[in-house]
Scaffold this motif. Structure first.
Motif, PDB file in Angstrom:
ATOM      1  N   LYS A  22       0.825  -1.215   0.000  1.00 54.90           N
ATOM      2  CA  LYS A  22       0.000   0.000   0.000  1.00 54.90           C
ATOM      3  C   LYS A  22       0.857   1.263   0.000  1.00 54.90           C
ATOM      4  O   LYS A  22       0.536   2.226  -0.703  1.00 54.90           O
ATOM      5  CB  LYS A  22      -0.956  -0.001   1.191  1.00 54.90           C
ATOM      6  CG  LYS A  22      -2.075  -1.011   1.059  1.00 54.90           C
ATOM      7  CD  LYS A  22      -2.935  -1.044   2.302  1.00 54.90           C
ATOM      8  CE  LYS A  22      -3.989  -2.129   2.206  1.00 54.90           C
ATOM      9  NZ  LYS A  22      -4.762  -2.251   3.458  1.00 54.90           N
ATOM     10  N   GLN A  23       1.928   1.273   0.762  1.00 53.07           N
ATOM     11  CA  GLN A  23       2.819   2.433   0.768  1.00 53.07           C
ATOM     12  C   GLN A  23       3.475   2.610  -0.597  1.00 53.07           C
ATOM     13  O   GLN A  23       3.622   3.735  -1.086  1.00 53.07           O
ATOM     14  CB  GLN A  23       3.870   2.307   1.879  1.00 53.07           C
ATOM     15  CG  GLN A  23       3.291   2.311   3.277  1.00 53.07           C
ATOM     16  CD  GLN A  23       2.399   3.511   3.540  1.00 53.07           C
ATOM     17  OE1 GLN A  23       2.802   4.641   3.374  1.00 53.07           O
ATOM     18  NE2 GLN A  23       1.172   3.250   3.953  1.00 53.07           N
ATOM     19  N   GLY A  27       2.989   5.988  -2.991  1.00 54.63           N
ATOM     20  CA  GLY A  27       4.112   6.725  -3.585  1.00 54.63           C
ATOM     21  C   GLY A  27       4.108   6.670  -5.095  1.00 54.63           C
ATOM     22  O   GLY A  27       4.284   7.697  -5.776  1.00 54.63           O
ATOM     23  N   SER A  28       3.882   5.485  -5.644  1.00 53.04           N
ATOM     24  CA  SER A  28       3.874   5.331  -7.103  1.00 53.04           C
ATOM     25  C   SER A  28       2.720   6.117  -7.717  1.00 53.04           C
ATOM     26  O   SER A  28       2.902   6.823  -8.715  1.00 53.04           O
ATOM     27  CB  SER A  28       3.748   3.846  -7.475  1.00 53.04           C
ATOM     28  OG  SER A  28       4.859   3.114  -7.022  1.00 53.04           O
ATOM     29  N   GLY A  29       1.546   5.971  -7.118  1.00 51.14           N
ATOM     30  CA  GLY A  29       0.370   6.651  -7.660  1.00 51.14           C
ATOM     31  C   GLY A  29       0.493   8.165  -7.591  1.00 51.14           C
ATOM     32  O   GLY A  29       0.155   8.875  -8.547  1.00 51.14           O
ATOM     33  N   ALA A  66      -2.483  -1.751  -9.537  1.00 52.18           N
ATOM     34  CA  ALA A  66      -2.191  -3.184  -9.401  1.00 52.18           C
ATOM     35  C   ALA A  66      -1.728  -3.513  -7.975  1.00 52.18           C
ATOM     36  O   ALA A  66      -2.122  -4.539  -7.408  1.00 52.18           O
ATOM     37  CB  ALA A  66      -1.142  -3.612 -10.422  1.00 52.18           C
ATOM     38  N   LEU A  67      -0.916  -2.639  -7.397  1.00 52.86           N
ATOM     39  CA  LEU A  67      -0.455  -2.863  -6.026  1.00 52.86           C
ATOM     40  C   LEU A  67      -1.621  -2.839  -5.042  1.00 52.86           C
ATOM     41  O   LEU A  67      -1.701  -3.674  -4.130  1.00 52.86           O
ATOM     42  CB  LEU A  67       0.583  -1.807  -5.636  1.00 52.86           C
ATOM     43  CG  LEU A  67       1.929  -1.885  -6.334  1.00 52.86           C
ATOM     44  CD1 LEU A  67       2.753  -0.640  -6.026  1.00 52.86           C
ATOM     45  CD2 LEU A  67       2.682  -3.139  -5.938  1.00 52.86           C
ATOM     46  N   LEU A  68      -2.516  -1.883  -5.200  1.00 49.06           N
ATOM     47  CA  LEU A  68      -3.675  -1.805  -4.311  1.00 49.06           C
ATOM     48  C   LEU A  68      -4.562  -3.037  -4.471  1.00 49.06           C
ATOM     49  O   LEU A  68      -5.080  -3.573  -3.479  1.00 49.06           O
ATOM     50  CB  LEU A  68      -4.474  -0.532  -4.575  1.00 49.06           C
ATOM     51  CG  LEU A  68      -3.811   0.758  -4.110  1.00 49.06           C
ATOM     52  CD1 LEU A  68      -4.623   1.967  -4.557  1.00 49.06           C
ATOM     53  CD2 LEU A  68      -3.607   0.763  -2.603  1.00 49.06           C
ATOM     54  N   PHE A  69      -4.733  -3.487  -5.696  1.00 46.33           N
ATOM     55  CA  PHE A  69      -5.523  -4.700  -5.943  1.00 46.33           C
ATOM     56  C   PHE A  69      -4.874  -5.892  -5.254  1.00 46.33           C
ATOM     57  O   PHE A  69      -5.538  -6.662  -4.562  1.00 46.33           O
ATOM     58  CB  PHE A  69      -5.665  -4.945  -7.448  1.00 46.33           C
ATOM     59  CG  PHE A  69      -6.384  -6.222  -7.780  1.00 46.33           C
ATOM     60  CD1 PHE A  69      -7.761  -6.311  -7.634  1.00 46.33           C
ATOM     61  CD2 PHE A  69      -5.681  -7.337  -8.219  1.00 46.33           C
ATOM     62  CE1 PHE A  69      -8.433  -7.489  -7.922  1.00 46.33           C
ATOM     63  CE2 PHE A  69      -6.345  -8.518  -8.514  1.00 46.33           C
ATOM     64  CZ  PHE A  69      -7.724  -8.597  -8.364  1.00 46.33           C
TER      65      PHE A  69
END
Length: 136
Positions: A22-23, A27-29, A66-69
């Motif tokens: 999530k972190q 940051g990426s988003g 994708a990371l959040l998913f």
């Protein structure tokens, strides 16, 4: 059916891995949105062409989603996290290469940005990798 070997096994490890994912997503988003919204301004500030920042921004927004998913799944997939680690590692290597090869006429602020992002991404990667290794 998912085997125990392909998922993160303990609740604490899964919680820590979800936190790291999530972190990484935040940051990426955030970077992706800023690059898409202000590529021309940031390009001048950092010495990076806007034509370079737009696709990087789009990639970062998609990667964050994708990371959040992945972090929202009931079980965290080890193979999927391995892909995240590979992508993050590629980002760090590309950042170092960008600095060494001098692909762009980076400003001092641009150099600092590339270094800072590489360090942060390396930190996320190290945490993600450490959790996976603990669950082997």
């Amino acid at each position: 059916m998912v085997t125990a070997a392909s998922t993160v096994q303990t609740a604490d490890d899964a919680k820590l891995l979800r936190f790291a994912l999530k972190q990484d997503a935040i940051g990426s988003g955030a970077n992706g949105v800023v690059y898409l919204a202000a590529a021309a301004i940031f390009g001048e500030m950092f010495g990076l062409p806007a034509a370079f920042l737009y696709p990087i921004g789009a990639f970062l927004v998609a990667f964050a989603a994708a990371l959040l998913f992945l972090a929202s799944k009931p079980t965290v997939s080890r193979p999927a996290v391995s892909v995240v680690i590979a992508v993050n590692t590629a980002w760090v290597v590309a950042s170092v290469e960008l600095l060494i090869a001098g692909w762009f006429p980076l400003t001092g602020l641009g150099t600092a940005l590339v270094i800072a992002q590489a360090v942060v991404v390396a930190g996320f990667t190290a945490l993600q990798l450490a959790v996976l290794r603990r669950t082997v």
